[in-house]
Design an enzyme around this catalytic site. Structure first.
Site, short mmCIF file in Angstrom:
data_model
loop_
_atom_site.label_atom_id
_atom_site.label_comp_id
_atom_site.label_asym_id
_atom_site.label_seq_id
_atom_site.Cartn_x
_atom_site.Cartn_y
_atom_site.Cartn_z
N GLY A 3 40.62 40.37 30.52
CA GLY A 3 41.71 39.40 30.41
C GLY A 3 43.01 40.10 30.62
O GLY A 3 43.07 41.33 30.73
N ARG A 18 55.85 40.07 39.07
CA ARG A 18 55.14 39.84 40.33
C ARG A 18 54.85 38.36 40.54
O ARG A 18 54.86 37.57 39.60
CB ARG A 18 53.87 40.70 40.41
CG ARG A 18 52.78 40.31 39.47
CD ARG A 18 51.56 41.24 39.65
NE ARG A 18 50.52 40.89 38.72
CZ ARG A 18 49.40 41.58 38.57
NH1 ARG A 18 49.17 42.66 39.30
NH2 ARG A 18 48.48 41.21 37.69
N ASP A 64 37.29 42.27 38.42
CA ASP A 64 38.48 41.69 37.79
C ASP A 64 39.74 42.00 38.59
O ASP A 64 40.81 41.48 38.27
CB ASP A 64 38.64 42.19 36.34
CG ASP A 64 38.54 43.70 36.23
OD1 ASP A 64 37.48 44.23 36.56
OD2 ASP A 64 39.53 44.34 35.84
P1 AMP Z 1 42.93 47.58 35.39
O1 AMP Z 1 41.83 48.55 35.61
O2 AMP Z 1 44.30 48.20 35.36
O3 AMP Z 1 42.84 46.40 36.26
O4 AMP Z 1 42.76 47.08 33.89
C1 AMP Z 1 41.56 46.59 33.37
C2 AMP Z 1 41.85 45.71 32.21
O5 AMP Z 1 42.52 46.43 31.18
C3 AMP Z 1 42.73 44.54 32.54
O6 AMP Z 1 42.24 43.44 31.86
C4 AMP Z 1 44.08 44.95 32.04
O7 AMP Z 1 44.85 43.83 31.66
C5 AMP Z 1 43.75 45.82 30.86
N1 AMP Z 1 44.74 46.87 30.63
C6 AMP Z 1 45.04 47.89 31.45
N2 AMP Z 1 45.99 48.67 30.91
C7 AMP Z 1 46.31 48.13 29.72
C8 AMP Z 1 47.22 48.47 28.68
N3 AMP Z 1 48.01 49.52 28.76
N4 AMP Z 1 47.25 47.67 27.60
C9 AMP Z 1 46.45 46.61 27.50
N5 AMP Z 1 45.57 46.24 28.42
C10 AMP Z 1 45.50 46.99 29.54
MG MG Z 2 43.30 44.76 36.82
#
Ligand code: AMP
Ligand code: MG
Length: 488
Positions: free
Chosen positions: A90, A176, A252
């Site tokens: 999410g 964005r 995702d």
């Molecule tokens: P990503 O690999 O950056 O697409 O992130 C995977 C998931 O982790 C997504 O659901 C992001 O919203 C969540 N996410 C990534 N970095 C953070 C963060 N610093 N704090 C909270 N959620 C994060």
């Molecule tokens: Mg992501």
């Protein structure tokens, strides 16, 4: 042209049942200020460029001032991360403010990335660091200007907010835009929980608002899936042709619109290397450059599975079977154009595959070679600029004889071909070292001048920009070792 306060919002995602999202506000960043503002994305919202100078804008975007009309929320989704299903992800750090309707009736969701923790943050802090924010800001606009579908970027808010990664870093906010930020993983979330009513609601929502051409078709889910599969295949073809590696192709991070989404440790090829792994954390090379087309299919299979409650399984299979031919057709045509060849035949296919093998063996810079190829002369002169790019010059000579024969047979018009090739072979791409230079200046001196220079440069990637000639250079030695990981 309007002020930010005057934008009209219509938040359709917020009308979905409560299981789709959590309502919450933005947690303001400490001492937020404008870092960079992109007037071309602002125009999508009919936003006046002077807004960039307004304190009010920062306060609205940073959640310091209540913003009438917005209905901030974090959406829930799931996804396959490096092949493993994660049942709840999410928006851990992205907050959807709502959709702005512009004067043409087009709608753009405004999303804040780095706006603080949400119920889906898991162990994360909900923040984004400045360096990753600058990278997404520049790359999403660069991709758009290359003609590759992408989310857009309106502005960066910089701050004094400390964010802990390997070290303490300044936090930032990326603002964005996209027609929707729904992902493959949004569908997986409802499917894998057996929430088939919600699954259908989401499918109907996406079709009605983003694929209205299918809304009244009796087999609408199947034709819609076929279109998503085709868009995904075409997007992969575009990435491969330009030499873009995404780095984290988890489901995702796959847009339901087939646009490039969620820029993390991405990288453009410098020297051509089919096995290029841009993500330092990708130890097995699952998302290596040459794996992307396969992963695009793998991810489409995950989506198709999630949609099986909505269609006969054979329809889902038939949709998936279109991926490979659509990809192959699109990739070949893009590459043929990059090589300035008109005929779609076996010779064309062979000559470009041979070229890629030679680039790999000779460690030739992909973008520079493709751009220089526009200068290829078919009159038997030695194409020495190209030739000198190769360690093994004789191998280039052998190739060039065959290439010349193809071009001559198609009716050589070197000048015209060059003009056409320069429209598809960019001069300027967002090389890691360019991003790195801009990041250092912004981090160390709070100076966004280089970010702004790069933004303007990359918005015209096909134009010669003699004052910025060096931005087309190969990376300096220090930059060949830049490693980018997921910790953004
Ligand atoms: P990503 O690999 O950056 O697409 O992130 C995977 C998931 O982790 C997504 O659901 C992001 O919203 C969540 N996410 C990534 N970095 C953070 C963060 N610093 N704090 C909270 N959620 C994060
Ligand atoms: Mg992501």
């Amino acid at each position: 042209m309007r002020k930010l306060r005057e934008l009209s919002f219509d938040n359709r995602y917020a009308r979905l049942p409560p299981t789709f999202a959590a309502r919450l506000g933005v947690s303001p960043l400490h001492k937020a200020r404008l870092g960079s503002f992109n007037t071309s994305a602002a125009a999508l919202l009919d936003l006046h460029p002077d807004e960039a100078a307004s304190d009010d804008m920062v306060k609205l975007l940073n959640g310091q001032t209540e913003w009438p009309g917005t209905e901030p929320l974090a959406s829930v989704y799931a996804g396959h991360q490096f092949g493993q299903y994660v049942p709840q992800l999410g928006d851990g750090r992205a907050i959807l403010l709502g959709e702005v309707v512009n004067k043409h009736g087009h709608r753009w969701e405004i999303q804040l990335k780095g706006g603080g923790p949400t119920p889906f943050s898991r162990m994360g802090d909900g923040r984004a660091v400045l360096r990753s924010t600058i990278r997404e800001y520049l790359c999403s606009e660069a991709m758009h200007s290359l003609g590759i579908p992408s989310t857009r970027a309106l502005c960066i808010l910089a701050s004094d907010h400390p964010v802990r990664r390997e070290t303490l870093e300044p936090g930032a906010l990326l603002v964005r835009l996209a027609p929707t930020h729904v992902r493959f993983g949004t569908f997986e979330y409802f499917y894998h929980r057996g929430m088939h009513t919600e699954l259908r609601t989401l499918a109907d929502f996406v079709i009605e608002h983003h694929y209205p051409q299918f809304a009244d078709q009796p087999n609408k889910y199947a034709v819609w899936l076929t279109e998503i599969v085709a868009r995904t295949a075409r997007l992969m073809a575009q990435w491969q042709a330009v030499g873009f590696a995404h780095g984290v192709m988890n489901t995702d991070n796959m847009s339901i619109l087939g646009i490039t989404l969620d820029y993390g440790p991405f990288g453009f090829l410098d020297q051509y290397d089919a096995g290029f792994i841009c993500n330092h954390s990708d130890h097995s090379g699952r998302y290596a450059f040459d794996q992307q087309p396969n992963i695009g299919l793998w991810n489409s299979v995950c989506l198709a599975e999630a949609l099986t409650p909505l269609m006969p399984i054979d329809d889902a299979k038939a949709a998936l079977e279109t991926y490979q031919p659509v990809y192959a057709h699109h990739y070949f045509n893009l590459m043929r154009e990059k090589f300035g060849m008109k005929e779609s035949n076996r010779e064309a296919s062979e000559i470009l595959n041979e070229a890629l093998a030679l680039l790999q063996a000779n460690q030739v810079d992909y973008t520079r070679f493709m751009r220089a190829l526009g200068n290829f002369k078919t009159d038997n002169t030695v194409n020495s600029t190209l030739r000198d790019m190769f360690l093994n010059r004789e191998s280039f000579d052998t190739w060039a004889v065959k290439y010349q024969a193809i071009l001559r047979a198609e009716g050589p018009n070197d000048e015209q071909r060059k003009a056409e090739m320069n429209r598809v072979n960019p001069k300027y791409i967002l090389r890691n070292y360019l991003a790195e230079n801009a990041i250092k200046k912004a981090q160390n001196d709070a100076d966004f001048g280089e970010v702004n220079t790069l933004l303007a440069l990359l918005q015209r990637p096909f134009d010669e920009q003699p004052e910025h000639e060096t931005y087309a250079d190969e990376p300096p030695d220090w930059a060949r070792k830049i490693e980018v990981s997921c910790s953004s």
